[in-house]
Design a protein around this motif. Structure first.
Motif, PDB file in Angstrom:
ATOM      1  N   VAL A 124       0.821  -1.156   0.038  1.00 14.98           N
ATOM      2  CA  VAL A 124      -0.050  -0.004   0.043  1.00 14.98           C
ATOM      3  C   VAL A 124       0.987   1.180   0.147  1.00 14.98           C
ATOM      4  CG1 VAL A 124      -1.901  -1.144   1.299  1.00 14.98           C
ATOM      5  CG2 VAL A 124      -0.110  -0.012   2.447  1.00 14.98           C
ATOM      6  N   GLU A 125       0.196   2.429  -0.441  1.00 15.85           N
ATOM      7  CA  GLU A 125       1.161   3.554  -0.448  1.00 15.85           C
ATOM      8  C   GLU A 125       1.376   4.191   0.720  1.00 15.85           C
ATOM      9  OE1 GLU A 125      -2.624   6.515  -1.841  1.00 15.85           O
ATOM     10  OE2 GLU A 125      -1.136   5.993  -3.320  1.00 15.85           O
ATOM     11  N   GLN A 126       2.373   5.104   0.951  1.00 13.47           N
ATOM     12  CA  GLN A 126       2.653   5.653   2.215  1.00 13.47           C
ATOM     13  C   GLN A 126       1.646   6.253   3.060  1.00 13.47           C
ATOM     14  OE1 GLN A 126       5.861   5.224   3.644  1.00 13.47           O
ATOM     15  NE2 GLN A 126       5.212   6.384   5.472  1.00 13.47           N
ATOM     16  N   GLN A 127       0.702   7.160   2.134  1.00 11.77           N
ATOM     17  CA  GLN A 127      -0.491   7.765   2.513  1.00 11.77           C
ATOM     18  C   GLN A 127      -1.236   6.981   3.395  1.00 11.77           C
ATOM     19  OE1 GLN A 127      -2.503  10.190   0.225  1.00 11.77           O
ATOM     20  NE2 GLN A 127      -4.318  10.853   1.168  1.00 11.77           N
ATOM     21  N   LEU A 128      -1.684   5.999   2.994  1.00 12.57           N
ATOM     22  CA  LEU A 128      -2.449   4.755   3.342  1.00 12.57           C
ATOM     23  C   LEU A 128      -1.965   4.306   4.681  1.00 12.57           C
ATOM     24  CD1 LEU A 128      -5.379   3.611   3.249  1.00 12.57           C
ATOM     25  CD2 LEU A 128      -4.473   1.840   2.008  1.00 12.57           C
ATOM     26  N   PHE A 129      -0.746   4.152   4.653  1.00 13.36           N
ATOM     27  CA  PHE A 129      -0.194   3.613   5.853  1.00 13.36           C
ATOM     28  C   PHE A 129      -0.033   4.389   7.061  1.00 13.36           C
ATOM     29  CE2 PHE A 129       4.022   3.403   8.283  1.00 13.36           C
ATOM     30  CZ  PHE A 129       3.949   2.277   8.887  1.00 13.36           C
ATOM     31  N   GLU A 130       0.083   5.614   6.688  1.00 14.32           N
ATOM     32  CA  GLU A 130       0.103   6.847   7.849  1.00 14.32           C
ATOM     33  C   GLU A 130      -1.508   6.998   8.260  1.00 14.32           C
ATOM     34  OE1 GLU A 130       2.441   8.263   8.877  1.00 14.32           O
ATOM     35  OE2 GLU A 130       4.154   7.607   7.644  1.00 14.32           O
ATOM     36  N   GLU A 131      -2.411   6.869   7.357  1.00 10.18           N
ATOM     37  CA  GLU A 131      -3.804   6.831   8.156  1.00 10.18           C
ATOM     38  C   GLU A 131      -4.213   5.895   8.803  1.00 10.18           C
ATOM     39  OE1 GLU A 131      -6.056   6.851   4.452  1.00 10.18           O
ATOM     40  OE2 GLU A 131      -5.437   9.048   3.958  1.00 10.18           O
ATOM     41  N   GLN A 132      -3.507   4.348   8.840  1.00  6.51           N
ATOM     42  CA  GLN A 132      -3.942   3.301   9.411  1.00  6.51           C
ATOM     43  C   GLN A 132      -2.811   2.985  10.453  1.00  6.51           C
ATOM     44  OE1 GLN A 132      -6.913   2.297   9.377  1.00  6.51           O
ATOM     45  NE2 GLN A 132      -7.709   3.107   7.541  1.00  6.51           N
ATOM     46  N   LYS A 133      -2.099   3.757  10.867  1.00  2.00           N
ATOM     47  CA  LYS A 133      -0.618   3.621  11.297  1.00  2.00           C
ATOM     48  C   LYS A 133      -0.802   2.896  12.651  1.00  2.00           C
ATOM     49  CE  LYS A 133       4.143   5.383  11.536  1.00  2.00           C
ATOM     50  NZ  LYS A 133       4.833   6.573  11.302  1.00  2.00           N
ATOM     51  N   ARG A 134      -1.913   2.804  13.263  1.00  7.06           N
ATOM     52  CA  ARG A 134      -2.348   2.057  14.646  1.00  7.06           C
ATOM     53  C   ARG A 134      -2.137   0.748  14.294  1.00  7.06           C
ATOM     54  NH1 ARG A 134      -6.789  -0.734  14.510  1.00  7.06           N
ATOM     55  NH2 ARG A 134      -6.952  -1.040  16.797  1.00  7.06           N
ATOM     56  N   SER A 135      -2.241   0.331  12.906  1.00  6.26           N
ATOM     57  CA  SER A 135      -2.040  -1.157  12.726  1.00  6.26           C
ATOM     58  C   SER A 135      -0.749  -1.460  12.044  1.00  6.26           C
ATOM     59  CB  SER A 135      -3.130  -1.719  11.500  1.00  6.26           C
ATOM     60  OG  SER A 135      -4.537  -1.641  12.261  1.00  6.26           O
ATOM     61  N   SER A 136       0.096  -0.595  12.324  1.00  6.26           N
ATOM     62  CA  SER A 136       1.516  -0.814  11.929  1.00  6.26           C
ATOM     63  C   SER A 136       1.974  -1.882  12.705  1.00  6.26           C
ATOM     64  CB  SER A 136       2.341   0.115  11.862  1.00  6.26           C
ATOM     65  OG  SER A 136       2.555   0.857  13.179  1.00  6.26           O
ATOM     66  N   ALA A 137       3.302  -2.650  11.868  1.00  9.04           N
ATOM     67  CA  ALA A 137       3.968  -3.668  12.496  1.00  9.04           C
ATOM     68  C   ALA A 137       5.312  -3.626  12.285  1.00  9.04           C
ATOM     69  CB  ALA A 137       3.388  -4.908  12.202  1.00  9.04           C
ATOM     70  N   LYS A 138       6.315  -4.131  13.029  1.00  7.92           N
ATOM     71  CA  LYS A 138       7.554  -4.153  12.755  1.00  7.92           C
ATOM     72  C   LYS A 138       8.606  -5.309  13.077  1.00  7.92           C
ATOM     73  CE  LYS A 138       8.979  -2.212  17.340  1.00  7.92           C
ATOM     74  NZ  LYS A 138       7.715  -2.515  18.014  1.00  7.92           N
ATOM     75  N   GLY A 139       9.634  -5.431  12.571  1.00 13.78           N
ATOM     76  CA  GLY A 139      10.415  -6.678  12.879  1.00 13.78           C
ATOM     77  C   GLY A 139      10.619  -6.947  14.313  1.00 13.78           C
ATOM     78  N   GLY A 140      10.272  -8.044  14.893  1.00 11.53           N
ATOM     79  CA  GLY A 140      10.183  -8.422  16.261  1.00 11.53           C
ATOM     80  C   GLY A 140       8.919  -8.375  16.926  1.00 11.53           C
ATOM     81  N   ASP A 141       7.994  -7.868  16.386  1.00 15.08           N
ATOM     82  CA  ASP A 141       6.622  -8.043  16.662  1.00 15.08           C
ATOM     83  C   ASP A 141       6.091  -9.501  16.565  1.00 15.08           C
ATOM     84  OD1 ASP A 141       6.640  -5.273  17.672  1.00 15.08           O
ATOM     85  OD2 ASP A 141       5.381  -4.653  15.791  1.00 15.08           O
TER      86      ASP A 141
END
Length: 442
Positions: free
Chosen positions: A63-80
Motif C-alpha cells: 500500500v502507499e505511504q499515505q494509506l499507511f500513515e492513515e492506518q498507522k495504529r495497525s503498523s507492525a515492525k520486525g520483532g513483533d
C-alpha cells in the motif's frame, strides 16, 4: 495449573508493551480493494505468512505511504508477533523478521509488541497453547473460527521473571535451530533424489560413462511422449512384463469390525504403509471365499490410483510386507508383480512409477482434472523404459540409498520435534526450572 512461587498468570494486555497500539488487529479485510495494491510501498502482512508457525512470505501486496500513515495504529515492525485471526489457522503466530521496518497488518491478523517482557518467550507460549488446544477457549466457533482482539487481551499466560523468560527462549531457540538445520538437510536430500531420478531414469547418468552411449527418439507413441532415451534401452508396454490388479469395490454393508483388514489408498503415506488409520475389515469367510484373489502378498507393489494429484502420486507407492498381512485390497488401489520373464526389476519399477516419464503418461491418461482417477485400462496404454536388468538393479540400489538417507533425516526431525514439544511442556509451565546466574537475576 499451579506455577512456581515466583511465576504468575497475567492477562496478555498487561504483559505487552505499554504503548496503546501494542495489541491491535488489522484495518483491512474485505475492504482492501485491488485499487489499494501498489507494485511497491509498505508491505501488507497477512495471516497466510504464519500458517506453518514460522514467518514465511512468498509474495507481498503493498500500500502507499499515505494509506499507511492513515492506518498507522495497525503498523507492525520486525520483532513483533503476527497472529492469524480468522479461519482454521486462527491462533497461529510467528515473529516478524527484523528486516521489516515498516509494515501494516491485514484484517485477518493480530499484532503483539513487547518491551519489558521477552517476545520470543511469549511467542513460544502462544505457539505451544495453539498446538495443545488451538487456543480454543478464546475462539468463537462461527462459520469460521476467529479470535477477537478483546478475547486475546484477556487471555492469561504464565509470566516468569524476565531473565528466566530469556533463558527459556534461548534454550528453545537452540532446538529450533537444530530443527531448521535438519529440515534443510532433508529438503536437500529430497532435491538430490529428484535430480538423481531424472538423470538415472532417462539415461542422462550412466554407470559406465566411458562407454560410447547414444540416444535416439523412438517412433510412434514413445517419440511424442517419452523423449530421447539411450539407444540400448527398450520401451515396451507395462502389461508385457508386469501383472497388475485393481481392488474390488467392497460395499459398506460388507464392512465388519473384525476379520481381514481392507487396504485403501489412504493407507499409503509418503511411500509407507500405515494401517493404523483404518478399522475397516471384511469377514474372513467372505475374504477367503469371493475375495480370495484380492489378498495381498508379501512384496506386492501397491499404489493409490485416485484421490491425489499427479504431482503427489509418487508419495502413494509402497511395498507390502509380511508385517501388513493378512490384508485385502479395496477400491481405488492397485497392485503390481513382475512377471517371471526377468525383464523388469520390481524395485526399479517402483522408482520408474515415481518418475516424470511415467507420471506424464498417467497425466494424459487419467480422468478428472484436479485428482487422479485411473485404473488397469489406463495402465495398459502406458510404457515402461527398460535398461538391462543389471542397470535397473544399480539404479534401484542408488535410489534406495537416497531413500534411506531421507528416512534417517525424517526420523531425526521427528525426534527433535517430539523432544522439543516435551521440553516446552516442562519449561513453559515451570515444571522444569532453568538456572539463571545471580548477576543476571539481580
Amino acid at each position: 495449573m499451579s506455577l512456581p512461587g515466583d511465576w504468575n498468570y497475567k492477562r496478555l494486555e498487561d504483559v505487552v508493551s505499554k504503548n496503546k497500539y501494542a495489541m491491535v488487529d488489522g484495518p483491512f479485510g474485505s475492504n482492501l480493494k485491488s485499487e489499494h495494491y501498489k507494485p511497491e510501498g509498505i508491505p501488507v502482512l497477512q495471516s497466510g505468512f504464519v500458517t506453518s508457525g514460522i514467518f514465511k512470505a512468498d509474495k507481498y501486496v503493498y500500500v502507499e505511504q499515505q494509506l499507511f500513515e492513515e492506518q498507522k495504529r495497525s503498523s507492525a515492525k520486525g520483532g513483533d508477533i503476527l497472529m492469524a485471526k480468522i479461519g482454521a489457522q486462527a491462533g497461529r503466530c510467528a515473529i516478524i523478521p527484523h528486516d521489516h521496518v515498516d509494515s501494516i497488518i491485514a484484517g485477518n491478523c493480530l499484532k503483539l509488541s513487547f518491551d519489558d517482557n521477552d517476545t520470543r518467550f511469549f511467542n513460544y507460549v502462544l505457539a505451544f497453547d495453539y498446538e495443545k488446544s488451538g487456543l480454543s477457549e478464546i475462539k468463537t466457533e462461527t462459520a469460521q473460527p476467529a479470535i477477537s482482539l478483546k478475547s486475546l487481551k484477556a487471555y492469561k499466560v504464565p509470566v516468569p521473571p524476565i531473565e528466566e523468560q530469556k533463558k527459556i527462549a534461548q534454550i528453545l531457540s537452540t532446538w529450533d535451530q537444530a530443527i531448521a538445520t535438519t529440515e534443510r538437510l532433508l529438503d536437500l536430500a529430497r532435491q538430490q533424489k529428484k535430480a538423481l531420478m531424472q538423470q538415472l531414469l532417462t539415461g542422462k547418468k550412466r554407470f559406465n560413462p566411458d562407454d560410447n552411449y547414444s540416444y535416439l527418439i523412438r517412433e510412434g507413441f514413445a517419440k511424442s511422449k517419452l523423449g530421447a532415451l539411450p539407444s540400448d534401452w527398450k520401451i515396451e508396454l507395462i502389461k508385457k512384463h508386469l501383472w497388475y490388479q485393481e481392488g474390488p469395490g467392497v460395499r459398506n454393508h460388507q464392512f465388519t469390525e473384525e476379520g481381514i483388514k481392507l487396504f485403501n489408498g489412504t493407507n499409503i503415506q509418503f511411500n509407507k504403509i500405515d494401517l493404523a488409520n483404518t478399522t475397516t475389515h471384511i469377514s474372513e469367510d467372505e475374504c477367503i471365499g469371493a475375495y480370495k484373489h484380492f489378498l495381498i502378498d508379501d512384496g506386492d507393489l501397491l499404489i493409490a490410483c485416485s484421490g491425489i494429484s499427479v504431482d503427489r502420486f509418487d508419495e502413494k507407492i509402497a511395498f507390502a510386507s509380511s508385517a501388513h498381512l493378512p490384508l485385502c485390497m479395496n477400491t481405488s488401489t492397485m497392485r503390481f508383480k513382475a512377471l517371471n520373464d526377468g525383464a523388469v526389476d520390481i524395485t526399479y519399477f517402483q522408482y520408474f512409477m515415481q518418475s516424470p516419464v511415467f507420471k506424464n503418461q498417467i497425466r494424459r491418461q487419467a480422468t478428472g482434472s484436479a485428482q487422479l482417477n485411473f485404473g488397469p485400462s489406463h495402465i495398459g496404454k502406458c510404457f515402461v523404459v527398460i535398461p538391462s536388468l543389471e542397470e535397473q538393479q544399480k539404479i534401484a540400489s542408488v535410489l534406495s540409498a537416497a531413500d534411506q538417507e531421507i528416512e534417517t533425516l525424517q526420523s531425526q526431525l521427528d525426534g527433535l520435534k517430539q523432544e522439543k514439544k516435551a521440553l516446552m511442556q516442562a519449561l513453559l509451565t515451570g515444571k522444569r526450572r532453568v538456572q539463571v546466574p545471580e548477576a543476571e537475576a539481580a
